[in-house]
Design an enzyme around this catalytic site. Structure first.
Site: not given
Ligand code: BDP
Length: 653
Positions: A213, A452, A505, A541
């Site tokens: 990303d 990840e 998230y 994160e």
């Protein structure tokens, strides 16, 4: 309890010192060092930054430049060239969208005036070094290929003395071709797909798929330079440090090339230039009485203390290289991360090398601004998400005491074919190069081998076992991790890491809009991972996008208010768990950054607490207040109480 901790720490200290002596049997297949080029009485450095000639090979088969051998003549003679700054990504420099999104070979060329003495003095090695170029590079000097390199974030170099001496009357023409194409075996991986439906796509139309990303910026990203050494020179230095009571221990090894090691001298000097230890052996242990340890920012009133290790060879021509050395130890228990035997809590950020116009190009102004912002907000650490950053950034971390989790470019390993032998072999090479470059930085306290990956896939177990074992063999003194977002029960690599790093998230990618679920889900995340692995955990994160200036109360996704509530909800759980086994929190992200165009990105990723131009969103102030409070609570100065009032750890207001 305190004594118990002290006894345990002393035990760990002894163990570490024993381990220290085993460290130099590292299994690195690279046959030379990669010391950062520094001037010294025996070494000169000439920067080749500035404007280079530039031309993209936009031929349909993307190969005309090789068919026509562009490297054989001046680039301007092959066709139209434009000015291109080095270092910089080329993508955002022009008004041409085709160049911004270009995939394939681009060519850089520059003629260099080499000092006459470098040419006439046969005893001088002249080395051409590229700080980094993304992704695959081939280098020619006066039309002769001198080296090539795969990988976008690490330096490479080659000796070119004999070539420029061939004909001292011709200027030295350096040509560098760089290709940004990513495939399943590159790091990061990617995939090229040709589109065959002629009703939708013209002949030859292809797409570069990536599984990460951030914008795949390309070009020559870090400084290019020439530097000299004598023919017999210090090729590499490895230091590993520790301490016992108030004595610092610096185990070192110097390797010399171009001559039998012969006589050398090693002198360790303190900040005031006073010699504190010395030796005449190529390897050994230097003992520093009354040591000034290297401490993280906000953990001590004098963080980032660096000694200088002067290494001299005394073989007919002398060489001298000075390496900054910070003396500190690192250890991990099942619930703590220890720096100098004191618990260290990571309160920091994830970053990117990313900014307007220059993309991923090295820029001192940006670097210094970012360090000022980090220190302003009370951050004591960052992770080099998702690739190794410039060496100059790590040098800043050493000097300012900013702790680093050093990550390799293993981001987006999602396709099962990227777990194959070719990918693994390349990943191991990249770890060799990364550890070779960064092993001596006191700020680097942990290696991260990936971000990840699809760690639930069956081949992930062998892949990560091999990769992590290899990294530990390279450097037994630092813990190793990779960053995971997957289900704790299915993560095949987690048994091999020293510290669990989890990204999540909640209320963003899952249960969007449901801020009220964060405490429950985050609490379960921690309990599950700790319950299964009994290893300390970093929230590596967390965050939410916020378009700066967009407001809504009650909060709605993408507003600054929503970002704030996400952060605060995470923080209240961190505050419970950091008393147990959570050892850090790294916000995603320090600043907004560019990504590919897509439906979920509005001119890039907006999870920054600063904008891309480094202006604070409201979230930056929330973090600032929290980080200074954490610094005061967890900094553990190890000083007498009166000194706790020292300036460095007080609230700035
Ligand atoms: C994480 C990735 C990071 C992304 C972030 C996001 O590690 O690279 O930018 O998500 O989506 O999963 O903002």
């Amino acid at each position: 309890r305190q004594r118990g901790e002290a006894v345990r720490a002393a035990g760990l200290g002894m163990l570490r010192v024993v381990c220290l002596f085993a460290v130099f049997d590292a299994v690195c297949l690279l046959d030379s060092g990669m010391l950062f080029p520094r001037e010294s009485p025996s070494r000169e450095v000439k920067e080749l930054n500035g404007l280079w000639d530039f031309r993209a090979d936009d031929s349909t088969n993307r190969n005309q430049s090789f068919e026509r051998a562009w490297y054989k003549k001046r680039l301007a003679e092959t066709g139209p060239v434009i000015d291109m700054p080095v270092p910089a990504s080329y993508n955002d420099i022009t008004q041409d969208a085709a160049l911004r999104d270009f995939i394939g070979w681009v060519w850089y060329e520059r003629e260099v005036v080499v000092p006459a003495r470098w040419i006439s003095d046969e005893g001088t090695r002249v080395v051409l070094r590229v700080g980094s170029a993304h992704y695959f590079s081939i280098v020619w000097v006066n039309g002769v290929k001198v080296t090539q390199h795969a990988g976008g974030h690490l330096p490479f170099e080659v000796e070119i003395g004999s070539l420029i001496r061939k004909d001292p009357t011709t200027p030295c023409r350096i040509t560098i071709a760089v290709n940004n194409t990513l495939n399943l075996d590159t790091l990061p991986p990617g995939k090229i797909q040709y589109m065959e439906d002629r009703t939708k796509y013209p002949e030859g139309f292809f797409v570069q798929y990536i599984y990460f990303d951030f914008f795949n910026y390309a070009g020559i990203h870090r400084p290019v330079l020439l530097y000299t050494t004598p023919k017999a020179y210090v090729d590499d230095i490895t230091v590993v440090t520790d301490f016992l009571d108030n004595a610092g221990l610096v185990k070192y090894k110097v390797s010399v090339q171009g001559a039998a090691t012969g006589t050398i001298s090693v002198t360790l000097k303190d900040k005031d230039g006073r010699s504190v230890a010395s030796s005449s052996k190529p390897s050994g242990v230097l003992k520093v009485e009354d040591v000034n340890l290297w401490w993280p920012y906000l953990m001590h009133e004098n963080p980032g203390y660096l000694y200088s290790m002067e290494v001299r060879t005394h073989i007919h021509v002398k060489d001298m290289y000075t390496l900054p050395v910070g003396i500190r130890s690192v250890a991990v228990t099942s619930t703590q991360f220890l720096i100098n035997d004191k618990p260290f809590y990571f309160h920091g950020v994830n970053k990117h090398e990313d900014s307007d116009i220059r993309g991923k190009g090295f820029d001192w102004s940006l670097i210094v601004k970012d360090f000022n912002l980090l220190k302003w907000m009370g951050a004591n650490s960052f992770r080099t998400s998702h690739y190794p950053y410039a060496e100059e950034i790590l040098q800043m971390c050493d000097r300012h005491g900013i702790v680093v989790i050093d990550e390799c470019p293993g981001v987006g390993i999602k396709d099962i074919r990227s777990f194959g032998n070719a990918s693994l072999a390349h990943h191991l090479d990249v770890m060799d190069e990364l550890v070779r470059r960064d092993k001596n930085h006191p700020s680097v306290v942990m290696w991260s081998v990936a971000n990840e990956p699809a760690s639930e896939m069956p081949p992930a177990e062998f892949y990560f076992e091999t990769l992590i074992k290899h990294t530990k063999d390279l450097d037994p003194t630092r813990p190793v991790t990779y960053i995971t977002d997957s289900n704790y029960a299915r993560d095949k690599g987690a048994p091999f890491v020293d510290v669990i790093c989890v990204n999540s998230y909640f209320s963003w990618y899952h249960d969007s809009g449901h801020l009220e679920l964060i405490p429950l889900q985050l609490n379960n995340q921690f309990e599950n991972w700790y319950g299964k692995y009994k290893k300390p955990i970093i929230q590596s994160e967390y965050g939410a996008d916020a378009v700066p200036g967009l407001h809504s109360d009650p909060p709605v996704m993408f507003t600054e208010e929503y970002q704030n509530i996400v952060l605060q909800s995470y923080h209240s759980v961190f505050d419970q768990k950091r008393k147990q086994y959570v050892i850090g929190e790294l916000i995603w992200n320090f600043a907004d950054f560019m990504t590919v165009q897509g439906l979920t990105r509005v001119v890039g990723n907006k999870k920054g607490v600063f904008t891309r131009q480094r202006q604070p969103k409201r979230a930056a102030f929330i973090l600032k207040e929290r980080y200074w409070r954490l610094a005061n609570e967890t900094g553990r100065l190890g000083l007498p109480p009166s000194n706790h009032q020292c300036h460095a750890v007080k609230y700035p207001w």
